[in-house]
Design a protein around this motif. Structure first.
Motif, PDB file in Angstrom:
ATOM      1  N   SER A 210      21.960  28.058  16.647  1.00  0.00           N
ATOM      2  CA  SER A 210      22.199  27.496  15.313  1.00  0.00           C
ATOM      3  C   SER A 210      23.356  26.509  15.323  1.00  0.00           C
ATOM      4  N   GLU A 211      24.416  26.801  16.104  1.00  0.00           N
ATOM      5  CA  GLU A 211      25.569  25.900  16.173  1.00  0.00           C
ATOM      6  C   GLU A 211      25.179  24.571  16.812  1.00  0.00           C
ATOM      7  N   SER A 212      24.417  24.645  17.933  1.00  0.00           N
ATOM      8  CA  SER A 212      24.027  23.401  18.600  1.00  0.00           C
ATOM      9  C   SER A 212      23.096  22.592  17.724  1.00  0.00           C
ATOM     10  N   ALA A 213      22.240  23.280  16.951  1.00  0.00           N
ATOM     11  CA  ALA A 213      21.334  22.560  16.056  1.00  0.00           C
ATOM     12  C   ALA A 213      22.120  21.779  15.018  1.00  0.00           C
ATOM     13  N   THR A 214      23.221  22.370  14.511  1.00  0.00           N
ATOM     14  CA  THR A 214      24.063  21.678  13.536  1.00  0.00           C
ATOM     15  C   THR A 214      24.749  20.481  14.176  1.00  0.00           C
TER      16      THR A 214
ATOM     17  N   THR B 173      23.054  13.235  15.785  1.00  0.00           N
ATOM     18  CA  THR B 173      22.290  12.579  16.851  1.00  0.00           C
ATOM     19  C   THR B 173      20.861  12.315  16.409  1.00  0.00           C
ATOM     20  N   VAL B 174      20.269  13.297  15.735  1.00  0.00           N
ATOM     21  CA  VAL B 174      18.899  13.158  15.245  1.00  0.00           C
ATOM     22  C   VAL B 174      18.806  12.003  14.247  1.00  0.00           C
ATOM     23  N   LYS B 175      19.781  11.908  13.342  1.00  0.00           N
ATOM     24  CA  LYS B 175      19.782  10.841  12.340  1.00  0.00           C
ATOM     25  C   LYS B 175      19.899   9.473  13.004  1.00  0.00           C
TER      26      LYS B 175
ATOM     27  N   ALA C 240      18.990   8.658  16.044  1.00  0.00           N
ATOM     28  CA  ALA C 240      17.739   8.370  16.733  1.00  0.00           C
ATOM     29  C   ALA C 240      16.673   7.911  15.743  1.00  0.00           C
ATOM     30  N   ARG C 241      16.619   8.560  14.599  1.00  0.00           N
ATOM     31  CA  ARG C 241      15.635   8.182  13.581  1.00  0.00           C
ATOM     32  C   ARG C 241      15.907   6.775  13.062  1.00  0.00           C
ATOM     33  N   ASP C 242      17.170   6.469  12.822  1.00  0.00           N
ATOM     34  CA  ASP C 242      17.531   5.124  12.350  1.00  0.00           C
ATOM     35  C   ASP C 242      17.125   4.066  13.366  1.00  0.00           C
ATOM     36  N   GLU C 243      17.305   4.369  14.641  1.00  0.00           N
ATOM     37  CA  GLU C 243      16.924   3.422  15.693  1.00  0.00           C
ATOM     38  C   GLU C 243      15.411   3.178  15.696  1.00  0.00           C
ATOM     39  N   VAL C 244      14.631   4.237  15.521  1.00  0.00           N
ATOM     40  CA  VAL C 244      13.175   4.092  15.487  1.00  0.00           C
ATOM     41  C   VAL C 244      12.749   3.207  14.323  1.00  0.00           C
ATOM     42  N   TYR C 245      13.381   3.412  13.163  1.00  0.00           N
ATOM     43  CA  TYR C 245      13.010   2.637  11.979  1.00  0.00           C
ATOM     44  C   TYR C 245      13.519   1.193  12.032  1.00  0.00           C
ATOM     45  N   SER C 246      14.396   0.901  12.979  1.00  0.00           N
ATOM     46  CA  SER C 246      14.880  -0.478  13.121  1.00  0.00           C
ATOM     47  C   SER C 246      13.982  -1.315  14.029  1.00  0.00           C
ATOM     48  N   LEU C 247      13.048  -0.676  14.712  1.00  0.00           N
ATOM     49  CA  LEU C 247      12.182  -1.369  15.663  1.00  0.00           C
ATOM     50  C   LEU C 247      10.977  -1.990  14.955  1.00  0.00           C
ATOM     51  N   PRO C 248      10.409  -3.063  15.501  1.00  0.00           N
ATOM     52  CA  PRO C 248       9.136  -3.582  14.965  1.00  0.00           C
ATOM     53  C   PRO C 248       8.060  -2.518  15.118  1.00  0.00           C
TER      54      PRO C 248
ATOM     55  N   ALA D  56      12.244  13.994  21.424  1.00  0.00           N
ATOM     56  CA  ALA D  56      12.684  12.890  20.564  1.00  0.00           C
ATOM     57  C   ALA D  56      11.517  12.139  19.938  1.00  0.00           C
ATOM     58  N   ILE D  57      10.321  12.719  19.978  1.00  0.00           N
ATOM     59  CA  ILE D  57       9.111  12.021  19.568  1.00  0.00           C
ATOM     60  C   ILE D  57       8.909  11.977  18.047  1.00  0.00           C
ATOM     61  N   TRP D  58       9.551  12.871  17.313  1.00  0.00           N
ATOM     62  CA  TRP D  58       9.200  13.110  15.913  1.00  0.00           C
ATOM     63  C   TRP D  58       9.384  11.908  14.990  1.00  0.00           C
ATOM     64  N   PRO D  59      10.476  11.160  15.048  1.00  0.00           N
ATOM     65  CA  PRO D  59      10.579  10.003  14.147  1.00  0.00           C
ATOM     66  C   PRO D  59       9.547   8.910  14.437  1.00  0.00           C
ATOM     67  N   TYR D  60       9.082   8.815  15.667  1.00  0.00           N
ATOM     68  CA  TYR D  60       8.027   7.859  16.003  1.00  0.00           C
ATOM     69  C   TYR D  60       6.737   8.214  15.260  1.00  0.00           C
ATOM     70  N   PHE D  61       6.354   9.485  15.340  1.00  0.00           N
ATOM     71  CA  PHE D  61       5.149   9.915  14.640  1.00  0.00           C
ATOM     72  C   PHE D  61       5.319   9.802  13.124  1.00  0.00           C
ATOM     73  N   GLU D  62       6.497  10.158  12.636  1.00  0.00           N
ATOM     74  CA  GLU D  62       6.754  10.083  11.197  1.00  0.00           C
ATOM     75  C   GLU D  62       6.535   8.663  10.675  1.00  0.00           C
ATOM     76  N   ARG D  63       7.055   7.695  11.401  1.00  0.00           N
ATOM     77  CA  ARG D  63       6.932   6.309  10.943  1.00  0.00           C
ATOM     78  C   ARG D  63       5.495   5.808  11.079  1.00  0.00           C
ATOM     79  N   LEU D  64       4.827   6.149  12.160  1.00  0.00           N
ATOM     80  CA  LEU D  64       3.438   5.710  12.319  1.00  0.00           C
ATOM     81  C   LEU D  64       2.549   6.304  11.224  1.00  0.00           C
ATOM     82  N   ARG D  65       2.732   7.585  10.917  1.00  0.00           N
ATOM     83  CA  ARG D  65       1.930   8.182   9.846  1.00  0.00           C
ATOM     84  C   ARG D  65       2.127   7.441   8.528  1.00  0.00           C
ATOM     85  N   ALA D  66       3.358   7.029   8.258  1.00  0.00           N
ATOM     86  CA  ALA D  66       3.676   6.384   6.987  1.00  0.00           C
ATOM     87  C   ALA D  66       3.234   4.928   6.933  1.00  0.00           C
ATOM     88  N   GLU D  67       3.367   4.209   8.054  1.00  0.00           N
ATOM     89  CA  GLU D  67       3.197   2.756   8.010  1.00  0.00           C
ATOM     90  C   GLU D  67       1.995   2.220   8.781  1.00  0.00           C
ATOM     91  N   ASP D  68       1.575   2.933   9.829  1.00  0.00           N
ATOM     92  CA  ASP D  68       0.489   2.394  10.672  1.00  0.00           C
ATOM     93  C   ASP D  68      -0.248   3.563  11.326  1.00  0.00           C
TER      94      ASP D  68
END
Length: 439
Positions: free
Chosen positions: A2-6, A11-13, A15-23, A39-51
């Motif tokens: 739980s401590e490491s997750a916090t 870091t997660v945020k 990474a997500r910001d970096e994914v959303y900054s890409l074409p 680290a795959i989750w923000p990639y899938f999140e953005r593809l589901r939403a946009e493409d």
């Protein structure tokens, strides 16, 4: 945990910001490193939403359409007339990657075993041949046969758990997940239990490249695959002469649709049954321990109410998604998600993404063992290719947790697990845990 997750939240945020900054066109989810680092989750999140039906040009893998939404995946998976399995069920290497592999010493002809034609498995066939071969082995995992196997699986689960060290770190993947699944699979193949871990080794070898931590060279992989083929060809010859009731090799050797198959078709089906019976179940067993540690409120809920085990099993299979994708090939032009898929195009169903689609599943990123509809997931596939051993996977996970709760107040995950570097098998190489001593 739980401590490491916090600590990892920032870091997660980032990474997500970096994914959303890409074409958007640059996003490539067919990347083993992203799965290995989780680290795959923000990639899938953005593809589901946009493409959600995303064209992916050739990279390490062949060019393909990446389908990431639940309902689009269902549309592909349930339409075998338009989306064929004949081209193979997982992403293959691109032409450039094949050239690199050949230059490095890989033997690309002859499939996994080398020489002549490559192995063919029934999951990579279309009806009617697929249906005939699948029907041959399905009695091994019928409700009747599972009822017969259940006491044996329970006895073995108890034996494994009773042998674990208390108050000392150990690798759960090796000591528990691999052991139980290898024991069960060896029984289904009619193999001596002394040979069970050969199945684990061969399953890992099939899915690996040199340097992944399984084999060091293509020569070593070829030697392992040759031993694998030799073992099961010997078993085929034995079962031809002396069949054993209930084992899958005997079923293949004497089934009307399979008794005259060539050796590559037979070995292809052995690969399918090995990976399907080994990797999927062992990674959901490991995933359940990891998820319950990641969500301690759910672990407490399970301890307080063991009747939630069946629901927890289904939620684990969804949340883990042990096989990340399946591939199909379009047999004709087809409109999906506003895109025109052309005849001959590769289409990849990212089950792992569909299982996190919040337009279909409420709070999909959370692990909730008392979901209203826990069996609503894509992990077993749909249509004619739905996983033939799905009930056996659920049974093993149910039994191991019934036996765990009867013995141990807690299993603590000590650190982040080491994940498999694969875009196909979504699993764990190792996971250090400890069972606390009772006070």
């Amino acid at each position: 945990m739980s401590e490491s997750a916090t600590l990892d939240a920032a870091t997660v945020k980032t990474a997500r910001d970096e994914v959303y900054s890409l074409p958007i066109e640059s996003l490539n989810v067919a990347n083993a490193a992203l799965f290995k680092s989780d680290a795959i989750w923000p990639y899938f999140e953005r593809l589901r939403a946009e493409d959600p039906v995303h064209w992916q040009p050739a990279s390490d893998f062949e060019p393909h359409w990446a389908v990431t939404r639940y309902n689009d995946i269902m549309a592909v998976d349930t339409n075998h007339a338009v989306f064929s399995s004949e081209g193979g069920i997982s992403l293959g290497p691109s032409e450039e990657m094949i050239a690199k592999l050949v230059a490095s010493g890989a033997q690309m002809t002859g499939g996994a075993f080398g020489g002549g034609a490559g192995p063919t498995m029934f999951i990579a066939m279309d009806p009617p041949k697929h249906d005939e071969q699948r029907k041959t082995v399905s009695p091994a995992v019928s409700p009747h046969n599972l009822k017969i196997m259940e006491p044996l699986i329970r006895e073995r689960a108890g034996m494994i758990l009773d042998s674990l060290p208390i108050g000392e770190p150990f690798d759960w993947v090796d000591k528990v997940s691999m052991e139980l699944t290898a024991m069960t699979l060896a029984t289904l193949f009619g193999m001596p239990q002394a040979d069970r871990r050969k199945l684990t080794r061969w399953s890992d070898t099939v899915m690996s490249r040199p340097g992944d931590g399984v084999v060091d060279s293509w020569e070593e992989k070829r030697a392992e695959m040759s031993a694998y083929a030799g073992y099961f060809l010997n078993l085929w010859n034995e079962r031809k002469a002396n069949p054993i009731e209930g084992d899958m090799v005997s079923m293949l050797a004497h089934g009307e649709a399979t008794k005259d198959m060539n050796q590559f078709e037979y070995l292809g089906n052995i690969i399918l049954l090995t990976i399907g019976g080994n990797d999927t179940t062992r990674n959901t067993i490991s995933g359940s321990v990891y998820a319950l540690n990641k969500y301690p409120d759910q672990y407490a809920k399970l301890r307080a109410n063991p009747d939630l085990i069946p629901s927890m099993v289904s939620e684990t299979i969804r949340w883990q998604t042990p096989l990340a994708h399946m591939k199909r090939v379009a047999t004709q032009d087809y409109e999906l998600g506003g895109k025109t898929i052309r005849k001959g195009d590769n289409v990849v169903m990212w089950y792992v993404s569909g299982n996190r689609d919040d337009t279909v599943i409420e709070r999909p990123n959370d692990y909730l063992i008392d979901r209203e509809r826990p069996r609503q997931h894509l992990s077993f596939g749909f249509g004619v290719h739905r996983c033939v051993g799905n009930r056996l996977a659920e049974l093993q996970l149910k039994i191991i947790w019934e036996e765990i709760l009867a013995r141990f107040p807690e299993i603590k995950v000590l650190e982040e697990p080491q994940r498999v570097p694969s875009t196909f098998v979504k699993g764990y190489k190792s996971m250090q845990v400890m069972i606390p001593r009772k006070l």
